[in-house]
Enzyme design. Sequence first.
Site, PDB file in Angstrom:
ATOM      1  N   ARG A   1     -99.004 -91.658 -40.735  1.00  0.00           N
ATOM      2  CA  ARG A   1     -99.174 -92.055 -42.134  1.00  0.00           C
ATOM      3  C   ARG A   1     -98.018 -92.969 -42.527  1.00  0.00           C
ATOM      4  NH1 ARG A   1    -101.750 -86.843 -45.278  1.00  0.00           N
ATOM      5  NH2 ARG A   1    -102.861 -85.974 -43.484  1.00  0.00           N
TER       6      ARG A   1
ATOM      7  N   LYS B   1     -96.019 -70.115 -52.547  1.00  0.00           N
ATOM      8  CA  LYS B   1     -96.859 -71.288 -52.795  1.00  0.00           C
ATOM      9  C   LYS B   1     -97.787 -71.050 -53.977  1.00  0.00           C
ATOM     10  CE  LYS B   1     -98.637 -70.889 -48.620  1.00  0.00           C
ATOM     11  NZ  LYS B   1     -99.465 -71.096 -47.400  1.00  0.00           N
TER      12      LYS B   1
ATOM     13  N   HIS C   1     -98.378 -76.196 -37.087  1.00  0.00           N
ATOM     14  CA  HIS C   1     -99.459 -76.259 -38.079  1.00  0.00           C
ATOM     15  C   HIS C   1    -100.639 -76.964 -37.409  1.00  0.00           C
ATOM     16  CE1 HIS C   1    -100.605 -77.168 -42.544  1.00  0.00           C
ATOM     17  NE2 HIS C   1    -101.670 -76.979 -41.791  1.00  0.00           N
TER      18      HIS C   1
ATOM     19  N   ARG D   1    -113.488 -80.597 -47.707  1.00  0.00           N
ATOM     20  CA  ARG D   1    -113.600 -82.030 -47.966  1.00  0.00           C
ATOM     21  C   ARG D   1    -113.412 -82.773 -46.656  1.00  0.00           C
ATOM     22  NH1 ARG D   1    -108.381 -83.437 -47.260  1.00  0.00           N
ATOM     23  NH2 ARG D   1    -106.738 -82.078 -48.042  1.00  0.00           N
TER      24      ARG D   1
ATOM     25  N   GLY E   1     -99.096 -79.330 -49.829  1.00  0.00           N
ATOM     26  CA  GLY E   1     -97.686 -78.959 -49.807  1.00  0.00           C
ATOM     27  C   GLY E   1     -97.025 -78.876 -51.161  1.00  0.00           C
TER      28      GLY E   1
ATOM     29  N   GLU F   1    -107.210 -74.591 -41.529  1.00  0.00           N
ATOM     30  CA  GLU F   1    -105.819 -74.772 -41.137  1.00  0.00           C
ATOM     31  C   GLU F   1    -105.202 -73.437 -40.740  1.00  0.00           C
ATOM     32  OE1 GLU F   1    -103.577 -77.461 -43.492  1.00  0.00           O
ATOM     33  OE2 GLU F   1    -105.353 -78.477 -44.265  1.00  0.00           O
TER      34      GLU F   1
ATOM     35  N   LYS G   1     -98.004 -83.636 -44.370  1.00  0.00           N
ATOM     36  CA  LYS G   1     -98.203 -84.146 -43.022  1.00  0.00           C
ATOM     37  C   LYS G   1     -97.850 -85.628 -42.918  1.00  0.00           C
ATOM     38  CE  LYS G   1    -102.020 -80.900 -43.001  1.00  0.00           C
ATOM     39  NZ  LYS G   1    -103.476 -80.765 -43.188  1.00  0.00           N
TER      40      LYS G   1
ATOM     41  N   LYS H   1    -106.251 -69.936 -52.944  1.00  0.00           N
ATOM     42  CA  LYS H   1    -105.750 -69.488 -51.647  1.00  0.00           C
ATOM     43  C   LYS H   1    -105.791 -67.970 -51.503  1.00  0.00           C
ATOM     44  CE  LYS H   1    -102.598 -73.376 -50.725  1.00  0.00           C
ATOM     45  NZ  LYS H   1    -102.596 -74.081 -52.014  1.00  0.00           N
TER      46      LYS H   1
END
Length: 447
Positions: free
Chosen positions: A337, A158, A208, A293, A165, A275, A237, A116
């Site tokens: 989900r 992070k 987001h 991906r 996450g 994102e 998510k 990142k």
Amino acid sequence: MFESVLVANRGEIAGRILHTARAMGLKAIAVYSEADADLPFVAEADEAVLIGPADPARSYLNTAAILEAAHRTNARAVHPGDGVLAESASFARQAAARDLVWVGPPPLAVARMGDKINARNLMKEAGVPVAPGVWEPVPDAATAVEEAARIGYPVMVKPAAGDGGLGLAAAHDEPSLRAAYAAARAAAERVFGHGEVLIERYVPGARHIEVPILGLADGTVVAFGERDCSVQRRYQKIVEETPSPGLDPGLRDGMAAAAVRAGETVGLRGAGSVEFLVDPAAREFYFLEMSTRLPSGHVVTEMVTGIDLVEQQFRIAAGEPVSFTGAAPHGHAIAFRVHAEDPQRFLPGSGEIKVWEEPVGDGIRIDAGYAEGNTVTPHYHPLIAKLSVRGDDREHALARARAAVDAFRIEGPPTNLPFLRELLGRPEFAAGTYDTGMVARMRGVVG
């Protein structure tokens, strides 16, 4: 076009990829662990290979066993799905060394976005808006305190590697920062093998948003609208919808252009997503990360464009032209989900599925990883299905979503279906004014 493909993943996403492979006339090969022998994706495959016990490290993350299965079945290509291996440059290189076609972006693109901090630096150089934060790993808690004072609280802490996450936490003062730093470092060392941590500004009340992109063989990058992924629990998510109900045309066009620039910068080929964190009050957006991906939320994009993104992945990997001529979305789609988890605390559950009754009707799509009689085990992510709906507009899609969630019956392990019903009854969600903190507020969590 290659004649066969091995899918190096499990459950819902494996079944979804195998379905398109078979529809295209390819030999569809699955790998599975001992715990998954009875799952639907294994039965759907033309050939399936047992690669190890339930422990993911000894099966689905065991690249040697996966590549041996590809050799035994004479697979000509490998599709890593949407999990950890999909963003492993090492696995992509190993597959290429075995003369397998890698259905995904080039290893270099995967490596450049897998860290990142490196991704932030590249995007800044490319002119993509990046949130204030650090430009190199934070080596210790004392440095974290110094950087947070420079950036300004609140900050997000992070791991520098991975996504989904894991290890993320917001810090509003020095004590919470020190705790978040220790947790992120421990998670990074445990999962990714190194403890590099980054810090960037946290935007309360943010949305987001991810922009799906496709890198074509000639270097062109195409954007497909956007997906709002703001409904999250523990920064993971739960709901994705397109188009986002919280964007004006200026923000939408700006993010699409930035996403295309990001894809071009890293030489993306195949499917990915960029994102962003959106500050609605300031009408600003910031780059978060790029997934090199097939995005987990690709279903809603497919529902509003009519484009099979897995088919396009196969075509691009084989050096063939894509099969669509335009990408203008139409209608509104929302994906939920469905997890095997406690709907109050979101703790994963397990057990035999005694009843599995799916909703049916116009505009409803189910991508399921399980069926009646299967057992959900504690070894893997609790996702058991994706329930997606499409309508002519958002109100139409919401009406179909309420009916579909009410009609979806799963008995045995606990599921989050009661939570999804609760969510659909929230005025904040119905109005489209939600943000990334909505689920926490629903559960009485502040900050």
